[in-house]
Design a protein around this motif. Structure first.
Motif, short mmCIF file in Angstrom:
data_model
loop_
_atom_site.label_atom_id
_atom_site.label_comp_id
_atom_site.label_asym_id
_atom_site.label_seq_id
_atom_site.Cartn_x
_atom_site.Cartn_y
_atom_site.Cartn_z
N GLY A 1 0.87 -1.11 0.12
CA GLY A 1 0.01 0.06 -0.11
C GLY A 1 0.76 1.31 0.05
N ILE A 2 1.67 1.30 0.74
CA ILE A 2 2.72 2.72 0.82
C ILE A 2 3.46 2.65 -0.73
N SER A 3 3.84 1.65 -1.19
CA SER A 3 4.64 1.78 -2.44
C SER A 3 3.75 2.27 -3.40
N GLU A 4 2.49 1.71 -3.49
CA GLU A 4 1.63 1.88 -4.41
C GLU A 4 0.88 3.24 -4.39
N SER A 5 0.70 3.69 -3.25
CA SER A 5 0.35 5.22 -2.97
C SER A 5 1.49 6.14 -3.43
N ILE A 6 2.50 5.87 -2.99
CA ILE A 6 3.73 6.84 -3.57
C ILE A 6 3.86 6.72 -4.86
N GLU A 7 3.89 5.66 -5.72
CA GLU A 7 3.68 5.65 -7.16
C GLU A 7 2.82 6.37 -7.71
N LYS A 8 1.49 6.62 -7.11
CA LYS A 8 0.47 7.23 -7.67
C LYS A 8 0.33 8.54 -7.48
N SER A 9 1.16 9.12 -6.41
CA SER A 9 1.19 10.59 -5.79
C SER A 9 1.61 11.50 -6.57
N PHE A 10 1.17 12.66 -6.59
CA PHE A 10 1.91 13.87 -7.49
C PHE A 10 2.74 14.46 -6.45
N GLU A 11 2.46 14.42 -5.32
CA GLU A 11 3.07 15.12 -4.08
C GLU A 11 4.72 14.86 -4.45
N LYS A 12 5.53 16.04 -4.31
CA LYS A 12 6.95 16.09 -4.48
C LYS A 12 7.67 16.12 -3.00
N ASN A 13 6.88 16.53 -2.19
CA ASN A 13 7.73 16.69 -0.80
C ASN A 13 7.78 15.26 -0.07
N PRO A 14 9.14 14.96 0.18
CA PRO A 14 9.17 13.43 0.58
C PRO A 14 8.33 13.10 1.73
N VAL A 15 8.82 14.11 2.73
CA VAL A 15 8.04 13.83 4.11
C VAL A 15 6.46 13.88 4.12
N LYS A 16 5.97 14.69 3.25
CA LYS A 16 4.52 14.48 2.91
C LYS A 16 3.89 13.40 2.23
N LEU A 17 4.91 12.99 1.07
CA LEU A 17 4.49 11.88 0.46
C LEU A 17 4.38 10.57 1.36
N ILE A 18 5.52 10.27 2.13
CA ILE A 18 5.64 9.12 2.99
C ILE A 18 4.60 9.13 3.91
N GLY A 19 4.31 10.44 4.59
CA GLY A 19 3.32 10.53 5.61
C GLY A 19 2.14 10.24 5.19
N ASP A 20 1.68 10.88 3.88
CA ASP A 20 0.31 10.51 3.33
C ASP A 20 -0.03 9.15 2.78
#
Length: 246
Positions: free
Chosen positions: A56-75
């Motif tokens: 779930g974490i890897s797929e969520s990151i794969e699909k996200s347009f967020e670029k801030n790594p902290v927010k991206l991982i946290g989301d």
């Protein structure tokens, strides 16, 4: 960058509830991604929880347009926490499941880390092994309150009791860390099946050795098993190239 990862069921367990993700190539907007998850729950629930978290974490990151790594991982972690809660409500056999998680990405010589639970990230720098993450566990809270020394905590019978986990509550409290990676450093991510079974000094000796990265991982797992292997073991070793940490 060199990295290698492996899990092992250990000497006492029948099911491996640890899961890992190890990608040196980009995952969505992150240039690399490393995850360790240690599941808990009856029967296959812990196995399900850790696999669900890693995927779930890897797929969520794969699909996200967020670029801030902290927010991206946290989301991504928060989305997985919600997903685990929903799955547990839908399937009685998954009720009570949960998982720890520690996540890292390396960008321009800096490591960005998030953790929930007692899976750990260590930094090996010069002749020192330093734990970057903080355990969310009962004994760690007792250490912080001055009720136990770190040495007493390492031997305490309740050291397996954690105070935070994905899937345990509707909201999850995540710790974030970032640090500049020194030259010649190595990074270790692991479940408590390693950290509870192998002393820090022995881990340091392996990371300092001339062994190839994959053999360092195998040696750490071997030592955990030789020392009793009371739990599943998950290990990721990352050795950045000098050009990545200048």
């Amino acid at each position: 960058m060199k990295s290698y990862s492996a899990t092992d069921v250990g000497q006492r367990r029948k099911i491996n509830q640890d899961s890992i993700f190890d990608s040196q190539v980009p995952v969505g907007n992150l240039p690399n991604l490393f995850i360790v998850a240690d599941g808990m729950g009856g029967h296959n629930a812990g196995d399900y929880a850790s696999r669900f978290a890693v995927r779930g974490i890897s797929e969520s990151i794969e699909k996200s347009f967020e670029k801030n790594p902290v927010k991206l991982i946290g989301d991504a972690i928060r989305a997985v926490n919600t997903g685990l809660q929903q799955k547990a409500e839908e399937h009685e056999e998954l009720s009570g499941m949960g998982t720890t998680v520690v996540v890292m990405t390396i960008i321009d010589g800096y490591a960005y880390v998030a953790n929930v639970g007692d899976s750990r990230l260590y930094l090996k720098d010069d002749d020192e092994l330093r734990q970057i993450t903080r355990d969310h566990s009962l004994v760690e809270e007792m250490v912080r309150l001055g009720q136990l020394t770190p040495e007493e905590a390492h031997r305490h019978p309740d050291k397996h009791i954690i105070t935070r986990a994905l899937g345990a509550a509707p909201e999850v409290d995540i710790d974030f860390f970032d640090f500049k990676i020194p030259p010649e450093a190595a990074i270790l991510m692991c479940s408590d099946g390693l950290s509870n079974m192998v002393e820090d000094l022995d881990i340091l000796h392996v990371l300092e050795s001339e062994l190839p990265t994959g053999e360092k991982v195998a040696e750490l797992i071997r030592q955990a098993n030789d020392n009793g292997g009371r739990d599943n073991i998950a290990v990721i070793v990352v050795e950045p190239d000098s050009s990545e940490v200048d």
